[in-house]
Motif scaffolding. Sequence first.
Motif, PDB file in Angstrom:
ATOM      1  N   LEU A  16       0.727  -1.262   0.016  1.00  0.00           N
ATOM      2  CA  LEU A  16       0.081   0.170  -0.036  1.00  0.00           C
ATOM      3  C   LEU A  16       0.890   1.257   0.084  1.00  0.00           C
ATOM      4  CD1 LEU A  16      -2.616  -0.975   2.617  1.00  0.00           C
ATOM      5  CD2 LEU A  16      -3.057  -0.584   0.204  1.00  0.00           C
ATOM      6  N   LEU A  17       1.980   1.260   0.702  1.00  0.00           N
ATOM      7  CA  LEU A  17       2.906   2.441   0.795  1.00  0.00           C
ATOM      8  C   LEU A  17       3.432   2.543  -0.570  1.00  0.00           C
ATOM      9  CD1 LEU A  17       4.908   1.628   3.952  1.00  0.00           C
ATOM     10  CD2 LEU A  17       3.449   3.741   3.746  1.00  0.00           C
ATOM     11  N   ARG A  18       3.543   1.544  -1.550  1.00  0.00           N
ATOM     12  CA  ARG A  18       4.364   1.689  -2.775  1.00  0.00           C
ATOM     13  C   ARG A  18       3.194   2.086  -3.845  1.00  0.00           C
ATOM     14  NH1 ARG A  18       9.615  -0.367  -3.292  1.00  0.00           N
ATOM     15  NH2 ARG A  18      10.951   0.880  -1.685  1.00  0.00           N
ATOM     16  N   GLU A  19       2.084   1.554  -3.627  1.00  0.00           N
ATOM     17  CA  GLU A  19       1.265   1.661  -4.709  1.00  0.00           C
ATOM     18  C   GLU A  19       0.032   2.599  -4.738  1.00  0.00           C
ATOM     19  OE1 GLU A  19       0.195  -2.298  -5.729  1.00  0.00           O
ATOM     20  OE2 GLU A  19       2.102  -3.018  -5.976  1.00  0.00           O
ATOM     21  N   THR A  20      -0.073   3.144  -3.399  1.00  0.00           N
ATOM     22  CA  THR A  20      -1.110   4.130  -3.114  1.00  0.00           C
ATOM     23  C   THR A  20      -0.351   5.404  -2.544  1.00  0.00           C
ATOM     24  OG1 THR A  20      -1.913   3.561  -0.779  1.00  0.00           O
ATOM     25  CG2 THR A  20      -2.664   2.205  -2.732  1.00  0.00           C
ATOM     26  N   ASP A  21      -1.369   6.257  -2.303  1.00  0.00           N
ATOM     27  CA  ASP A  21      -0.930   7.638  -1.567  1.00  0.00           C
ATOM     28  C   ASP A  21      -1.853   7.660  -0.323  1.00  0.00           C
ATOM     29  OD1 ASP A  21      -3.559   8.336  -2.506  1.00  0.00           O
ATOM     30  OD2 ASP A  21      -3.005   9.959  -3.531  1.00  0.00           O
ATOM     31  N   LEU A  22      -2.485   6.654   0.181  1.00  0.00           N
ATOM     32  CA  LEU A  22      -2.932   6.509   1.377  1.00  0.00           C
ATOM     33  C   LEU A  22      -1.873   7.051   2.672  1.00  0.00           C
ATOM     34  CD1 LEU A  22      -5.033   3.111   1.397  1.00  0.00           C
ATOM     35  CD2 LEU A  22      -5.763   5.363   1.220  1.00  0.00           C
ATOM     36  N   ALA A  23      -2.450   7.641   3.475  1.00  0.00           N
ATOM     37  CA  ALA A  23      -1.710   8.160   4.698  1.00  0.00           C
ATOM     38  C   ALA A  23      -1.546   6.853   5.613  1.00  0.00           C
ATOM     39  CB  ALA A  23      -2.524   9.286   5.528  1.00  0.00           C
TER      40      ALA A  23
END
Length: 291
Positions: A249-256
């Motif tokens: 998720l850190l690599r593939e999204t910009d979610l906090a």
Amino acid sequence: MDLISDAIRTVRVGTANARLIRQTAPGIRFAAFAGSGFHIITSGTCWLIGGDEPRSLAPGDIVLTSSGGEHGLSTRPCALADLPLVRMGPLPPAPRPTPFEFLCGAYRLQHHRAPQYLRALPDLIAVSPDYDGRPELRSLVGLLAADASAARPGSGATLRAVLDLILVQVLQQWEEHDGASWRPEAAHPGVVAALREIHEKPQLRWTVGRLSEVAGLPRAAFSRLFTTAVGEPPMRYVTGWRLGLAAQLLRETDLALARIAPQVGYSTEFALSAAFRREYGVSPGQFRSAP
């Protein structure tokens, strides 16, 4: 439960690389690395060095390094230490003709290990694919050769997709013919049920007791069977799976981080950050910003 797809999603957070190597005698040695990759013999013949005995390889054969073990490709059977170590970076053009050529593709993981599914496999897996039965694999090898030979717009995105698909094809073919005994699914059905729940619901507050209830087994028996089948204790597996999802998720999204934490079973971003740093050696922010 698709363990192959889950494993590929985990390793693809690494750095994707591909290259075509025209190899002269005596051959080449690859040091151990964190990640997973493969070699596809495109012309000539050679020997896979590593493991129990040298194995002859012909054009079309594929060698999978499931978790980055040391190995070599040689013009003749020999000891691994007899082969020169590969030099990283651009390779000078080899004189023609060369004894053999091969394509390399790999995901290199800078901050963590390959997923447990891949680490549980043999260090080196060699397959002779059925290209007639899997014509898509022949097309994928052609795409990889094109990506490895020339820098083109969009090749970075294409490369990851091609690596994913080739890894899936090789693992599927190996499991169909040789790998049934290595799969966790071949273990007790209660372990399979626990794995499915961990994969599908990482956000739940899992304990060994709760997982043993899912498995329908006494706690001690469940822990023993799970560790034997999967290769690590239940809660270590839970932690690795959660943090692998967080890395993805850190690599593939910009979610906090505050939004990622509850999705992967951590009550706060601070708890996730501490666990992530212990596992990967860097903070989530450093991991996200790394090239």
